[in-house]
Design a protein around this motif. Structure first.
Motif, PDB file in Angstrom:
ATOM      1  N   ARG A 211      19.098 -31.468  -2.188  1.00 38.74           N
ATOM      2  CA  ARG A 211      18.923 -30.083  -2.641  1.00 38.74           C
ATOM      3  C   ARG A 211      17.885 -29.999  -3.748  1.00 38.74           C
ATOM      4  O   ARG A 211      17.052 -29.089  -3.765  1.00 38.74           O
ATOM      5  CB  ARG A 211      20.261 -29.518  -3.126  1.00 38.74           C
ATOM      6  N   ILE A 212      17.932 -30.962  -4.669  1.00 38.83           N
ATOM      7  CA  ILE A 212      16.946 -30.991  -5.758  1.00 38.83           C
ATOM      8  C   ILE A 212      15.547 -31.167  -5.197  1.00 38.83           C
ATOM      9  O   ILE A 212      14.606 -30.467  -5.588  1.00 38.83           O
ATOM     10  CB  ILE A 212      17.278 -32.124  -6.754  1.00 38.83           C
ATOM     11  N   GLY A 213      15.384 -32.104  -4.270  1.00 39.42           N
ATOM     12  CA  GLY A 213      14.073 -32.354  -3.672  1.00 39.42           C
ATOM     13  C   GLY A 213      13.546 -31.163  -2.905  1.00 39.42           C
ATOM     14  O   GLY A 213      12.355 -30.819  -3.003  1.00 39.42           O
TER      15      GLY A 213
ATOM     16  N   GLY B  51      10.367 -28.889  -4.145  1.00 39.46           N
ATOM     17  CA  GLY B  51       9.256 -28.796  -3.203  1.00 39.46           C
ATOM     18  C   GLY B  51       8.844 -27.358  -2.946  1.00 39.46           C
ATOM     19  O   GLY B  51       7.655 -27.027  -2.920  1.00 39.46           O
ATOM     20  N   LEU B  52       9.850 -26.484  -2.758  1.00 39.24           N
ATOM     21  CA  LEU B  52       9.556 -25.060  -2.548  1.00 39.24           C
ATOM     22  C   LEU B  52       8.948 -24.434  -3.797  1.00 39.24           C
ATOM     23  O   LEU B  52       8.015 -23.625  -3.705  1.00 39.24           O
ATOM     24  CB  LEU B  52      10.836 -24.317  -2.168  1.00 39.24           C
ATOM     25  N   ILE B  53       9.457 -24.822  -4.974  1.00 38.96           N
ATOM     26  CA  ILE B  53       8.898 -24.303  -6.228  1.00 38.96           C
ATOM     27  C   ILE B  53       7.438 -24.718  -6.370  1.00 38.96           C
ATOM     28  O   ILE B  53       6.593 -23.937  -6.823  1.00 38.96           O
ATOM     29  CB  ILE B  53       9.723 -24.787  -7.437  1.00 38.96           C
TER      30      ILE B  53
ATOM     31  N   SER C 198       9.668 -33.719  -5.924  1.00 43.62           N
ATOM     32  CA  SER C 198      10.119 -33.576  -4.539  1.00 43.62           C
ATOM     33  C   SER C 198       9.784 -34.817  -3.727  1.00 43.62           C
ATOM     34  O   SER C 198      10.610 -35.310  -2.945  1.00 43.62           O
ATOM     35  CB  SER C 198       9.478 -32.341  -3.906  1.00 43.62           C
ATOM     36  N   ASN C 199       8.568 -35.338  -3.908  1.00 43.74           N
ATOM     37  CA  ASN C 199       8.163 -36.549  -3.181  1.00 43.74           C
ATOM     38  C   ASN C 199       9.084 -37.725  -3.478  1.00 43.74           C
ATOM     39  O   ASN C 199       9.395 -38.531  -2.587  1.00 43.74           O
ATOM     40  CB  ASN C 199       6.726 -36.931  -3.550  1.00 43.74           C
ATOM     41  N   SER C 200       9.530 -37.815  -4.727  1.00 41.04           N
ATOM     42  CA  SER C 200      10.349 -38.960  -5.128  1.00 41.04           C
ATOM     43  C   SER C 200      11.807 -38.829  -4.681  1.00 41.04           C
ATOM     44  O   SER C 200      12.534 -39.823  -4.658  1.00 41.04           O
ATOM     45  CB  SER C 200      10.307 -39.137  -6.651  1.00 41.04           C
TER      46      SER C 200
ATOM     47  N   SER D 117       5.287 -31.154   3.160  1.00 42.82           N
ATOM     48  CA  SER D 117       5.599 -30.024   4.031  1.00 42.82           C
ATOM     49  C   SER D 117       6.067 -28.819   3.225  1.00 42.82           C
ATOM     50  O   SER D 117       5.740 -27.675   3.559  1.00 42.82           O
ATOM     51  CB  SER D 117       6.691 -30.421   5.029  1.00 42.82           C
ATOM     52  N   LEU D 118       6.828 -29.072   2.163  1.00 42.55           N
ATOM     53  CA  LEU D 118       7.293 -27.978   1.315  1.00 42.55           C
ATOM     54  C   LEU D 118       6.165 -27.459   0.423  1.00 42.55           C
ATOM     55  O   LEU D 118       6.027 -26.256   0.219  1.00 42.55           O
ATOM     56  CB  LEU D 118       8.466 -28.453   0.457  1.00 42.55           C
TER      57      LEU D 118
END
Length: 324
Positions: free
Chosen positions: A10-12, A16-18, A256-258, A267-268
């Motif tokens: 969920r964090i990732g 990513g969306l942010i 997000s990558n991590s 992708s996000l």
């Protein structure tokens, strides 16, 4: 353990969306800054884009410096620059900052929001460079995604918007940005594997801003424009905000990558092609044409296909549902 994994995902996904939303906001705020004098109506192709690019990256670097001071990691900048991976990051920063980001803002200045989805094709060029330099094979899925991206670019360029005299040149600049960011990504992937990503981003933004403002601008004869812009509050205020958005975008992208992997993170992040166009339509009244809408959607589909296997993604979702 199951709850921890779900929280991690969920964090990732959220970060990513942010990263995509804030990069779309950065793009919009930079364009808004360009509507104020002395940037509005500035003479020459290079001066105004490099003033906005340089100030945005420099302000982003200052935001990131403040963040790293607060987290107690500021000393790592000097240590990182002494290492070979740090020198690779410097090279990537010069390609991705002054070259790619400068070309991106030139593309925005000449082609408006049409340049945004074209720049998102950096994933396509990233796959090509990974094949050349990292010997990674281009599988059928990636090849199909590349073809789809090219089709999307053709659709966007099919109808030129009214009153745009340098539209084609703006699209070419957006392609240059995509190529530059792809090269930066390959170099950053190497350097970031051995250095703190927050420090890497800090170096990238500060170096890009300094080179833009104090190396490229004097050569382009834009120091007078820089001085005038710094004395004008509205464009500087917008660029300070755009710099904050850029800083947040990069921090969230690497986070997000991590957590969910580079493929999902990209992708996000690539959703900035959608958010950027949407915000330009809402805030600066970018003319809406069927070609920009259809082309943007096609490029996003192709970019996601290049970066992530949809069948694997569906299997992961099924696994999460089963765990619940």
């Amino acid at each position: 353990m199951t709850e921890a994994r779900k929280k991690f995902k969920r964090i990732g996904t959220t970060t990513g969306l942010i990263s995509g939303i804030t990069y779309g906001l950065y793009t919009t705020f930079v364009l808004i800054a360009g509507y104020y004098k002395p940037l509005a109506g500035a003479v020459g192709l290079f001066a105004a884009p490099y003033v906005t690019s340089g100030l945005n990256d420099f302000f982003a670097g200052l935001w990131l410096t403040a963040y790293n001071i607060k987290t107690g990691r500021i000393r790592e900048i000097g240590r990182s620059l002494k290492l070979f991976p740090g020198k690779i990051i410097v090279l990537g920063s010069l390609i991705g900052g002054p070259i790619a980001s400068g070309a991106y803002l030139m593309g925005l200045a000449m082609a408006g929001a049409y340049a945004i989805p074209i720049s998102a094709m950096y994933i396509l060029f990233g796959a090509i460079f990974a094949r050349i330099f990292l010997k990674q094979k281009i599988v059928l899925r990636v090849g199909a995604g590349m073809v789809i991206c090219v089709i999307g670019a053709i659709v966007i360029n099919w109808v030129r918007p009214e009153g745009s005299t340098n539209f084609t040149l703006g699209i070419i600049c957006a392609f240059v940005a995509a190529i530059g960011w792809a090269l930066e990504g390959v170099l950053a992937a190497y350097g970031s594997a051995m250095l703190d990503s927050d420090i890497v981003i800090n170096i990238r933004q500060l170096l890009s801003g300094v080179v833009d403002l104090f190396v490229i601008l004097p050569l382009a004869g834009g120091m007078g424009l820089l001085k005038g812009t710094m004395l004008s509050m509205p464009p500087v205020a917008w660029l300070i905000v755009s710099g904050l958005c850029a800083a947040i975008s990069y921090l969230c992208w690497y986070k997000s990558n991590s957590t969910v992997g580079c493929a999902m993170g990209m992708s996000l992040n690539i959703t900035y092609a959608f958010w950027g166009v949407l915000f330009c339509i809402l805030f600066i009244k970018q003319p809406v044409t069927p070609t920009i809408i259809i082309g943007s959607i096609i490029i996003m589909i192709g970019a996601v296909l290049v970066s992530v296997d949809p069948f694997e993604l569906l299997n992961k979702k099924e696994d999460v549902i089963n765990e619940i």
